[in-house]
Enzyme design. Structure first.
Site, PDB file in Angstrom:
ATOM      1  N   LEU A 100      37.449  53.046  55.064  1.00 58.23           N
ATOM      2  CA  LEU A 100      36.553  53.552  56.100  1.00 58.23           C
ATOM      3  C   LEU A 100      36.703  55.078  56.177  1.00 58.23           C
ATOM      4  O   LEU A 100      37.825  55.599  56.199  1.00 58.23           O
ATOM      5  CB  LEU A 100      36.941  52.920  57.445  1.00 58.23           C
ATOM      6  CG  LEU A 100      36.009  53.218  58.615  1.00 58.23           C
ATOM      7  CD1 LEU A 100      34.635  52.588  58.396  1.00 58.23           C
ATOM      8  CD2 LEU A 100      36.624  52.684  59.913  1.00 58.23           C
ATOM      9  N   HIS A 106      25.704  50.223  49.067  1.00 58.59           N
ATOM     10  CA  HIS A 106      26.217  48.892  49.390  1.00 58.59           C
ATOM     11  C   HIS A 106      25.406  47.879  48.571  1.00 58.59           C
ATOM     12  O   HIS A 106      24.177  47.993  48.513  1.00 58.59           O
ATOM     13  CB  HIS A 106      26.046  48.636  50.897  1.00 58.59           C
ATOM     14  CG  HIS A 106      26.559  47.298  51.312  1.00 58.59           C
ATOM     15  ND1 HIS A 106      27.898  47.050  51.505  1.00 58.59           N
ATOM     16  CD2 HIS A 106      25.923  46.120  51.540  1.00 58.59           C
ATOM     17  CE1 HIS A 106      28.054  45.780  51.850  1.00 58.59           C
ATOM     18  NE2 HIS A 106      26.880  45.195  51.879  1.00 58.59           N
ATOM     19  N   ASN A 158      28.932  53.553  38.710  1.00 61.10           N
ATOM     20  CA  ASN A 158      27.969  54.392  39.441  1.00 61.10           C
ATOM     21  C   ASN A 158      28.351  55.867  39.361  1.00 61.10           C
ATOM     22  O   ASN A 158      27.484  56.733  39.219  1.00 61.10           O
ATOM     23  CB  ASN A 158      27.894  53.960  40.921  1.00 61.10           C
ATOM     24  CG  ASN A 158      26.986  52.771  41.111  1.00 61.10           C
ATOM     25  OD1 ASN A 158      25.778  52.887  40.988  1.00 61.10           O
ATOM     26  ND2 ASN A 158      27.577  51.611  41.396  1.00 61.10           N
ATOM     27  N   LEU A 164      36.394  52.010  49.131  1.00 62.46           N
ATOM     28  CA  LEU A 164      36.450  50.935  50.130  1.00 62.46           C
ATOM     29  C   LEU A 164      37.054  51.338  51.470  1.00 62.46           C
ATOM     30  O   LEU A 164      36.959  50.594  52.440  1.00 62.46           O
ATOM     31  CB  LEU A 164      37.230  49.735  49.560  1.00 62.46           C
ATOM     32  CG  LEU A 164      36.625  49.121  48.295  1.00 62.46           C
ATOM     33  CD1 LEU A 164      37.423  47.892  47.857  1.00 62.46           C
ATOM     34  CD2 LEU A 164      35.168  48.750  48.500  1.00 62.46           C
ATOM     35  N   GLY A 181      33.975  52.671  38.357  1.00 63.53           N
ATOM     36  CA  GLY A 181      33.275  53.946  38.320  1.00 63.53           C
ATOM     37  C   GLY A 181      31.964  53.956  37.566  1.00 63.53           C
ATOM     38  O   GLY A 181      31.506  55.013  37.135  1.00 63.53           O
ATOM     39  N   GLU A 220      21.421  49.645  41.146  1.00 65.54           N
ATOM     40  CA  GLU A 220      22.250  50.769  41.617  1.00 65.54           C
ATOM     41  C   GLU A 220      22.228  51.880  40.566  1.00 65.54           C
ATOM     42  O   GLU A 220      22.022  53.055  40.883  1.00 65.54           O
ATOM     43  CB  GLU A 220      23.689  50.309  41.851  1.00 65.54           C
ATOM     44  CG  GLU A 220      23.815  49.274  42.947  1.00 65.54           C
ATOM     45  CD  GLU A 220      25.255  48.911  43.251  1.00 65.54           C
ATOM     46  OE1 GLU A 220      26.161  49.720  42.973  1.00 65.54           O
ATOM     47  OE2 GLU A 220      25.478  47.818  43.781  1.00 65.54           O
ATOM     48  N   ASP A 264      29.089  50.414  56.901  1.00 64.85           N
ATOM     49  CA  ASP A 264      27.733  49.984  56.517  1.00 64.85           C
ATOM     50  C   ASP A 264      26.690  50.088  57.627  1.00 64.85           C
ATOM     51  O   ASP A 264      25.689  49.374  57.617  1.00 64.85           O
ATOM     52  CB  ASP A 264      27.758  48.517  56.001  1.00 64.85           C
ATOM     53  CG  ASP A 264      28.717  48.340  54.837  1.00 64.85           C
ATOM     54  OD1 ASP A 264      28.804  49.263  54.015  1.00 64.85           O
ATOM     55  OD2 ASP A 264      29.373  47.288  54.762  1.00 64.85           O
TER      56      ASP A 264
HETATM   57  C1  GRF Z   1      29.005  48.792  43.573  1.00 59.50           C
HETATM   58  O1  GRF Z   1      28.523  47.490  43.541  1.00 59.50           O
HETATM   59  C2  GRF Z   1      28.670  49.430  44.892  1.00 59.50           C
HETATM   60  O2  GRF Z   1      27.533  48.906  45.494  1.00 59.50           O
HETATM   61  C3  GRF Z   1      29.867  49.096  45.730  1.00 59.50           C
HETATM   62  O3  GRF Z   1      30.958  49.104  44.861  1.00 59.50           O
HETATM   63  C4  GRF Z   1      30.526  48.838  43.529  1.00 59.50           C
HETATM   64  C5  GRF Z   1      31.055  49.951  42.676  1.00 59.50           C
HETATM   65  O4  GRF Z   1      30.965  49.669  41.326  1.00 59.50           O
HETATM   66  N1  GRF Z   1      29.962  49.987  46.857  1.00 59.50           N
HETATM   67  P1  GRF Z   1      31.343  50.803  40.270  1.00 59.50           P
HETATM   68  O5  GRF Z   1      32.805  51.169  40.494  1.00 59.50           O
HETATM   69  O6  GRF Z   1      30.433  51.953  40.504  1.00 59.50           O
HETATM   70  O7  GRF Z   1      31.141  50.153  38.941  1.00 59.50           O
END
Ligand code: GRF
Length: 194
Positions: free
Chosen positions: A87, A104, A14, A85, A12, A174, A145
């Site tokens: 779909l 992504h 992000n 993850l 988490g 990100e 994607d």
């Molecule tokens: C990130 O690398 C994002 O691009 C991918 O999953 C990862 C999530 O990381 N979709 P976090 O859980 O936000 O640390």
């Protein structure tokens, strides 16, 4: 108020960045965190910030429209996937057209598709000998994607970088960009409907 739901199932980091960024905005907020793993770190992050969470299971997600009812009950206008993850099923894409974003960790259209997540992506980038990588932020459609790309950022990869080094560089980008791009897309939607 325009409301965001974050779908995440991992650590988490992000999601945390988005939540913190949105705390400084008065007209947009994170209204819900949706997760499919009961011990995921993102649930603790949501709790720390007083954000309601919803734990989903595969059957209800793919075979019922329970999630839609939950999203509507929280007045969710927009969805950001952040390490989610599964779909996204067609009924949900149709209910939120160009209102679901994903991030992504590679420069799509390279290194995307089913099974391309986490370290698999960075290993593929390394194996291909790519000299750049970076996150892609895109709208979500019914295929992994493949939705329209909204934003990409790139970083140089040195010959001696390991997949872990690449992952670290991409994740930093990100964290730098995702929250602002989500904000911008939500404001554009607001202008279209408002
Ligand atoms: C990130 O690398 C994002 O691009 C991918 O999953 C990862 C999530 O990381 N979709 P976090 O859980 O936000 O640390």
């Amino acid at each position: 108020m325009t409301n965001l739901a974050i779908f995440a199932s991992g650590g988490g980091s992000n999601a945390r960045k988005i939540i913190e960024h949105f705390e400084s905005l008065s007209d947009l907020r994170v209204a819900l965190v949706v997760c499919n793993k009961k011990n995921a770190g993102v649930l603790d992050i949501a709790a720390e910030h007083g954000i309601p969470t919803l734990l989903i299971d595969r059957t209800s997600f793919y075979e019922t429209d329970e999630i839609l009812k939950e999203l509507r009950s929280h007045d969710v206008d927009f969805i950001a996937l952040a390490g989610f993850l599964w779909l996204v099923p067609g009924y949900l894409v149709q209910a939120y057209p160009r209102r679901i974003l994903n991030i992504h960790p590679a420069l799509l259209p390279k290194h995307g598709g089913k099974g391309m997540y986490g370290h698999h992506v960075h290993e593929a980038v390394k194996a291909a000998g790519d000299t750049v990588s970076g996150p892609t932020i895109h709208f979500v459609n019914e295929h992994y994607d493949e939705g329209d790309i909204v934003y990409q950022a790139s970083t140089h990869i040195d010959k001696e970088d390991t997949p872990e080094d690449i992952a670290r560089k991409v994740l930093a980008l990100e964290h730098k960009h995702y929250a602002e791009v989500v904000e911008r897309c939500m404001r554009e939607v607001g202008r279209l409907v408002g």
